[in-house]
Design a protein around this motif. Structure first.
Motif, mmCIF file in Angstrom:
data_model
loop_
_atom_site.group_PDB
_atom_site.id
_atom_site.type_symbol
_atom_site.label_atom_id
_atom_site.label_comp_id
_atom_site.label_asym_id
_atom_site.label_seq_id
_atom_site.Cartn_x
_atom_site.Cartn_y
_atom_site.Cartn_z
ATOM 1 N N UNK A 278 0.894 -0.887 -0.031
ATOM 2 C CA UNK A 278 0.256 -0.527 0.607
ATOM 3 C C UNK A 278 1.016 1.069 0.061
ATOM 4 N N UNK A 279 2.231 1.601 0.027
ATOM 5 C CA UNK A 279 3.091 2.707 0.560
ATOM 6 C C UNK A 279 3.466 3.050 -1.286
ATOM 7 N N UNK A 280 3.520 3.930 -0.949
ATOM 8 C CA UNK A 280 3.711 5.022 -2.538
ATOM 9 C C UNK A 280 5.545 4.656 -2.629
ATOM 10 N N UNK A 281 6.126 5.025 -3.715
ATOM 11 C CA UNK A 281 7.728 4.769 -3.537
ATOM 12 C C UNK A 281 8.177 4.710 -2.804
ATOM 13 N N UNK A 282 8.471 5.967 -1.967
ATOM 14 C CA UNK A 282 9.609 6.915 -1.253
ATOM 15 C C UNK A 282 9.481 6.164 -0.177
ATOM 16 N N UNK B 272 12.241 3.201 2.138
ATOM 17 C CA UNK B 272 12.426 3.233 3.484
ATOM 18 C C UNK B 272 12.262 2.213 4.116
ATOM 19 N N UNK B 273 11.434 1.876 4.474
ATOM 20 C CA UNK B 273 11.279 0.160 4.537
ATOM 21 C C UNK B 273 11.936 -0.815 4.043
ATOM 22 N N UNK C 292 20.491 8.474 -0.883
ATOM 23 C CA UNK C 292 19.873 9.519 -1.775
ATOM 24 C C UNK C 292 18.539 8.451 -1.772
ATOM 25 N N UNK C 293 17.920 8.257 -0.435
ATOM 26 C CA UNK C 293 16.269 7.898 -0.611
ATOM 27 C C UNK C 293 14.909 8.167 -1.961
ATOM 28 N N UNK C 294 15.327 10.127 -2.390
ATOM 29 C CA UNK C 294 14.089 10.787 -2.898
ATOM 30 C C UNK C 294 14.555 9.663 -4.307
ATOM 31 N N UNK C 295 16.181 10.070 -4.924
ATOM 32 C CA UNK C 295 16.149 9.949 -5.849
ATOM 33 C C UNK C 295 16.026 8.156 -6.466
ATOM 34 N N UNK C 296 16.169 7.029 -5.205
ATOM 35 C CA UNK C 296 15.588 5.486 -5.298
ATOM 36 C C UNK C 296 14.172 5.844 -5.773
#
Length: 613
Positions: free
Chosen positions: A43-47, A51-52, A307-311
């Motif tokens: 159910x999670x969005x990409x970000x 993070x998970x 680089x979480x946002x880029x991934x």
């Protein structure tokens, strides 16, 4: 603020050991458990997905204090790695009569190939003879596609080991089975134990010994657990080695390509790097040296997830492509090439994906790979992996629905990267780059590549220091983590994951058959016999099983399952609704996202129950 609080909650939870309690999924080995961190990853969005995954990967390096099991950096694990590194050094001293063999199935076999090829290449650069060989169940085709059936054949494993080590007087055998379960590897370890004058067996896996698979292997008297017990008896005399730290459950239950694959790479590279340094640089193999090398990978993990946002942007782009019926292509250069091929090859068995969904291509093709069997494209066009295969077979059909990911380092042929980026950009705007550089590196062409790409992800590494022993190893782990996130996240967004389970896995060997049956039992609440019956009905596409079908052996069932589609989702819908196979297929066609199809079934059931009151 709410999103930040939720991510902080995930981070805090990642430091707990809930899955280690005795009453948490007590019937499952750790490698098959579901991870509490990712129960709602579908159910999670990409970000949120990234993070998970970060929280799950961090579990690899958690301290042993308070833990129920040995961990990656545990004292016994480090000491065992030292002892194995000393055995590797002995063979480096006497390459004529000695050999090191790495073997595994699926991801484990692919990483055996990666480590073997890297180490042999380093030896050739020093004008030394290669001392490593690899074995992968199913042969070299299994490097690029799922070849699950041979994994169940212990005799085939033993014969392949005997063949590759013919004439050698000293063989160090390293068998890799993340779940301590693969019959192919069990057969090889048993062969080693029968010939202790020649073979020293090493087992790498990620379950405690008592959780090794105890199911009888068809056609022989072995179980994996019985082999492990014999190795434990010999370990005290250093005649066998068991390296089995526990990493915690995978982010996607049972998907050992992720943490299991990363930890395999870390352990093997720690061994081979220490042995290489001892033999060629006279650097002693020490406890602190091994531990320091292992901790350098933890730093690589930190660099990656900074680089979480880029991934997350890459995950979103790839997910959108798969949702729209498009494809994802990895175009790679240099030593990163094999990682793209490995990640792409794992998507079909893990998510029931089509081989066209995610594909990898490497500059230099099979010449760059240097695999045993050479150019596999000669036997099947689907095994085309060179950039020319992409240019001739894929580029003409590219559209904006497709995602192309460029993987390279600034030390690679950046002119070639820019040229290919220009050609791809003419067909689609959905071009992205992931590249590595060392502090101070520059490339004039990078500015042009940045303009051609929708996004670029730049990982900058310090020059080699004792704290980061091998830049190549660190860059490879970083790239693996990024690609695992992209392919896993994309398939989650496409609906191929239910909660944190691989609901559309291919049931093509005994391990996956048992996993599917357990999964159906957990998600439906029905007893095991009824779940296995539903699984067989879905495999054979019938509503009533014949006596002949019921008496078939497991190999017959898994062979038939390999020809089907959505076998486990079909069985689950039938179990939850009591509908026919035909009706279940119709429901899944209407709602391809499995969780949505299942929830629609449950709502319909609830409405029907209320209506009958």
């Amino acid at each position: 603020m709410a999103a930040t609080a939720e991510l902080d909650k995930i981070h805090a939870f990642s430091t707990t050991h809930d899955w280690e309690s005795a009453d948490y999924e007590p019937d499952l080995p750790v490698s098959e458990m579901s991870n509490p961190l990712t129960r709602d990853i579908d159910r999670a969005p990409a970000r949120g997905i990234v993070k998970m995954l970060q929280a799950c990967d961090a579990q690899m390096f958690q301290d042993e204090s308070g833990a129920a099991y040995e961990r990656l950096l545990s004292d016994r694990v480090v000491k065992s790695l030292m002892e194995v590194a000393e055995r590797v050094q002995l063979i480096l001293k006497d390459p004529q009569d000695g050999l090191i063999v790495l073997s595994g199935c699926g991801t484990s076999g692919r990483l055996a190939f990666l480590v073997t090829s890297r180490f042999n290449r380093k030896l050739r650069q020093l004008n030394r003879a290669a001392v490593c060989s690899y074995i992968i169940a199913g042969g070299d085709r299994a490097l690029l596609s799922s070849q699950e059936a041979p994994e169940d054949d212990p005799m085939l494993g033993a014969l392949s080991l005997k063949k590759v080590s013919e004439g050698k007087k000293r063989v160090l055998f390293i068998g890799i089975s993340c779940g301590l379960s693969a019959p192919f590897v069990a057969g090889q370890l048993d062969f080693c134990l029968q010939h202790p004058d020649v073979y020293t067996p090493v087992l790498v896996g990620f379950n405690p010994a008592h959780q090794a698979r105890n199911e009888a292997i068809p056609g022989c008297t072995l179980t994996f657990r019985s082999v492990v017990a014999r190795m434990q008896d010999l370990a005290n005399m250093q005649k066998a080695f068991l390296i089995n730290p526990v990493l915690g459950p995978e982010a996607i239950s049972g998907s050992s390509r992720m943490k299991g694959g990363s930890a395999t790479k870390i352990l093997l590279e720690a061994v081979f790097s220490a042995a290489h340094a001892a033999h060629f640089s006279r650097t002693p193999i020490t406890y602190n040296g091994i531990l320091q090398h292992m901790r350098s990978y933890e730093k690589a993990l930190d660099v990656t997830y900074a680089q979480t946002e880029g991934i997350a942007a890459l995950v979103e782009a790839a997910g959108h492509s798969l949702q729209c019926g498009g494809r994802v292509c990895y175009l790679s250069w240099g030593f990163l090439g094999l990682l793209g091929l490995i990640d792409a090859s794992e998507c079909k068995p893990t998510f029931g994906a089509d081989y066209e969904d995610i594909r990898g291509f490497v500059s230099g093709g099979y010449k760059e790979l240097g695999n045993n069997e050479g150019d596999l494209k000669l036997t099947d066009p689907e095994f085309g992996v060179a950039h020319d295969d992409f240019l001739n077979g894929v580029l003409p059909r590219l559209t904006d629905k497709d995602t192309v990911l460029l993987l390279y380092s600034l030390s690679d042929d950046v002119d070639g990267v820019a040229e290919l980026a220009r050609r791809v950009r003419e067909k689609t705007s959905n071009v992205h780059a992931v590249y590595h550089q060392t502090d101070g590196d520059t490339a004039a062409q990078q500015d042009e590549i940045n303009k051609l790409c929708s996004s670029t992800l730049n990982f900058t590494w310090p020059k080699e220091t004792p704290a980061l022993t091998s830049l190549q190893h660190a860059r490879e782990l970083c790239t693996k983590l990024v690609l695992n996130a992209v392919s896993t996240g994309a398939h989650i967004l496409k609906g191929k994951v239910y909660q944190n389970y691989m609901i559309d896995l291919q049931v093509t060997n005994s391990k996956l058959y048992r996993r599917a049956a357990r999964l159906l039992q957990k998600l439906s609440g029905h007893p095991e016999p009824r779940c296995e019956e539903a699984l067989l009905k879905a495999i054979y596409q019938v509503d009533k099983l014949t006596e002949d079908t019921l008496t078939c052996n497991l190999n017959t069932h898994t062979h038939a399952a390999g020809k089907g589609e959505k076998v486990v989702p079909l069985a689950l819908v039938c179990l939850l609704t009591g509908c026919s196979i035909k009706e279940a297929k119709s429901r899944l066609e209407q709602k391809p996202v499995v969780r949505e199809a299942v929830e629609a079934c449950l709502l319909e059931q609830q409405a029907s129950s209320l209506g009958s009151l």
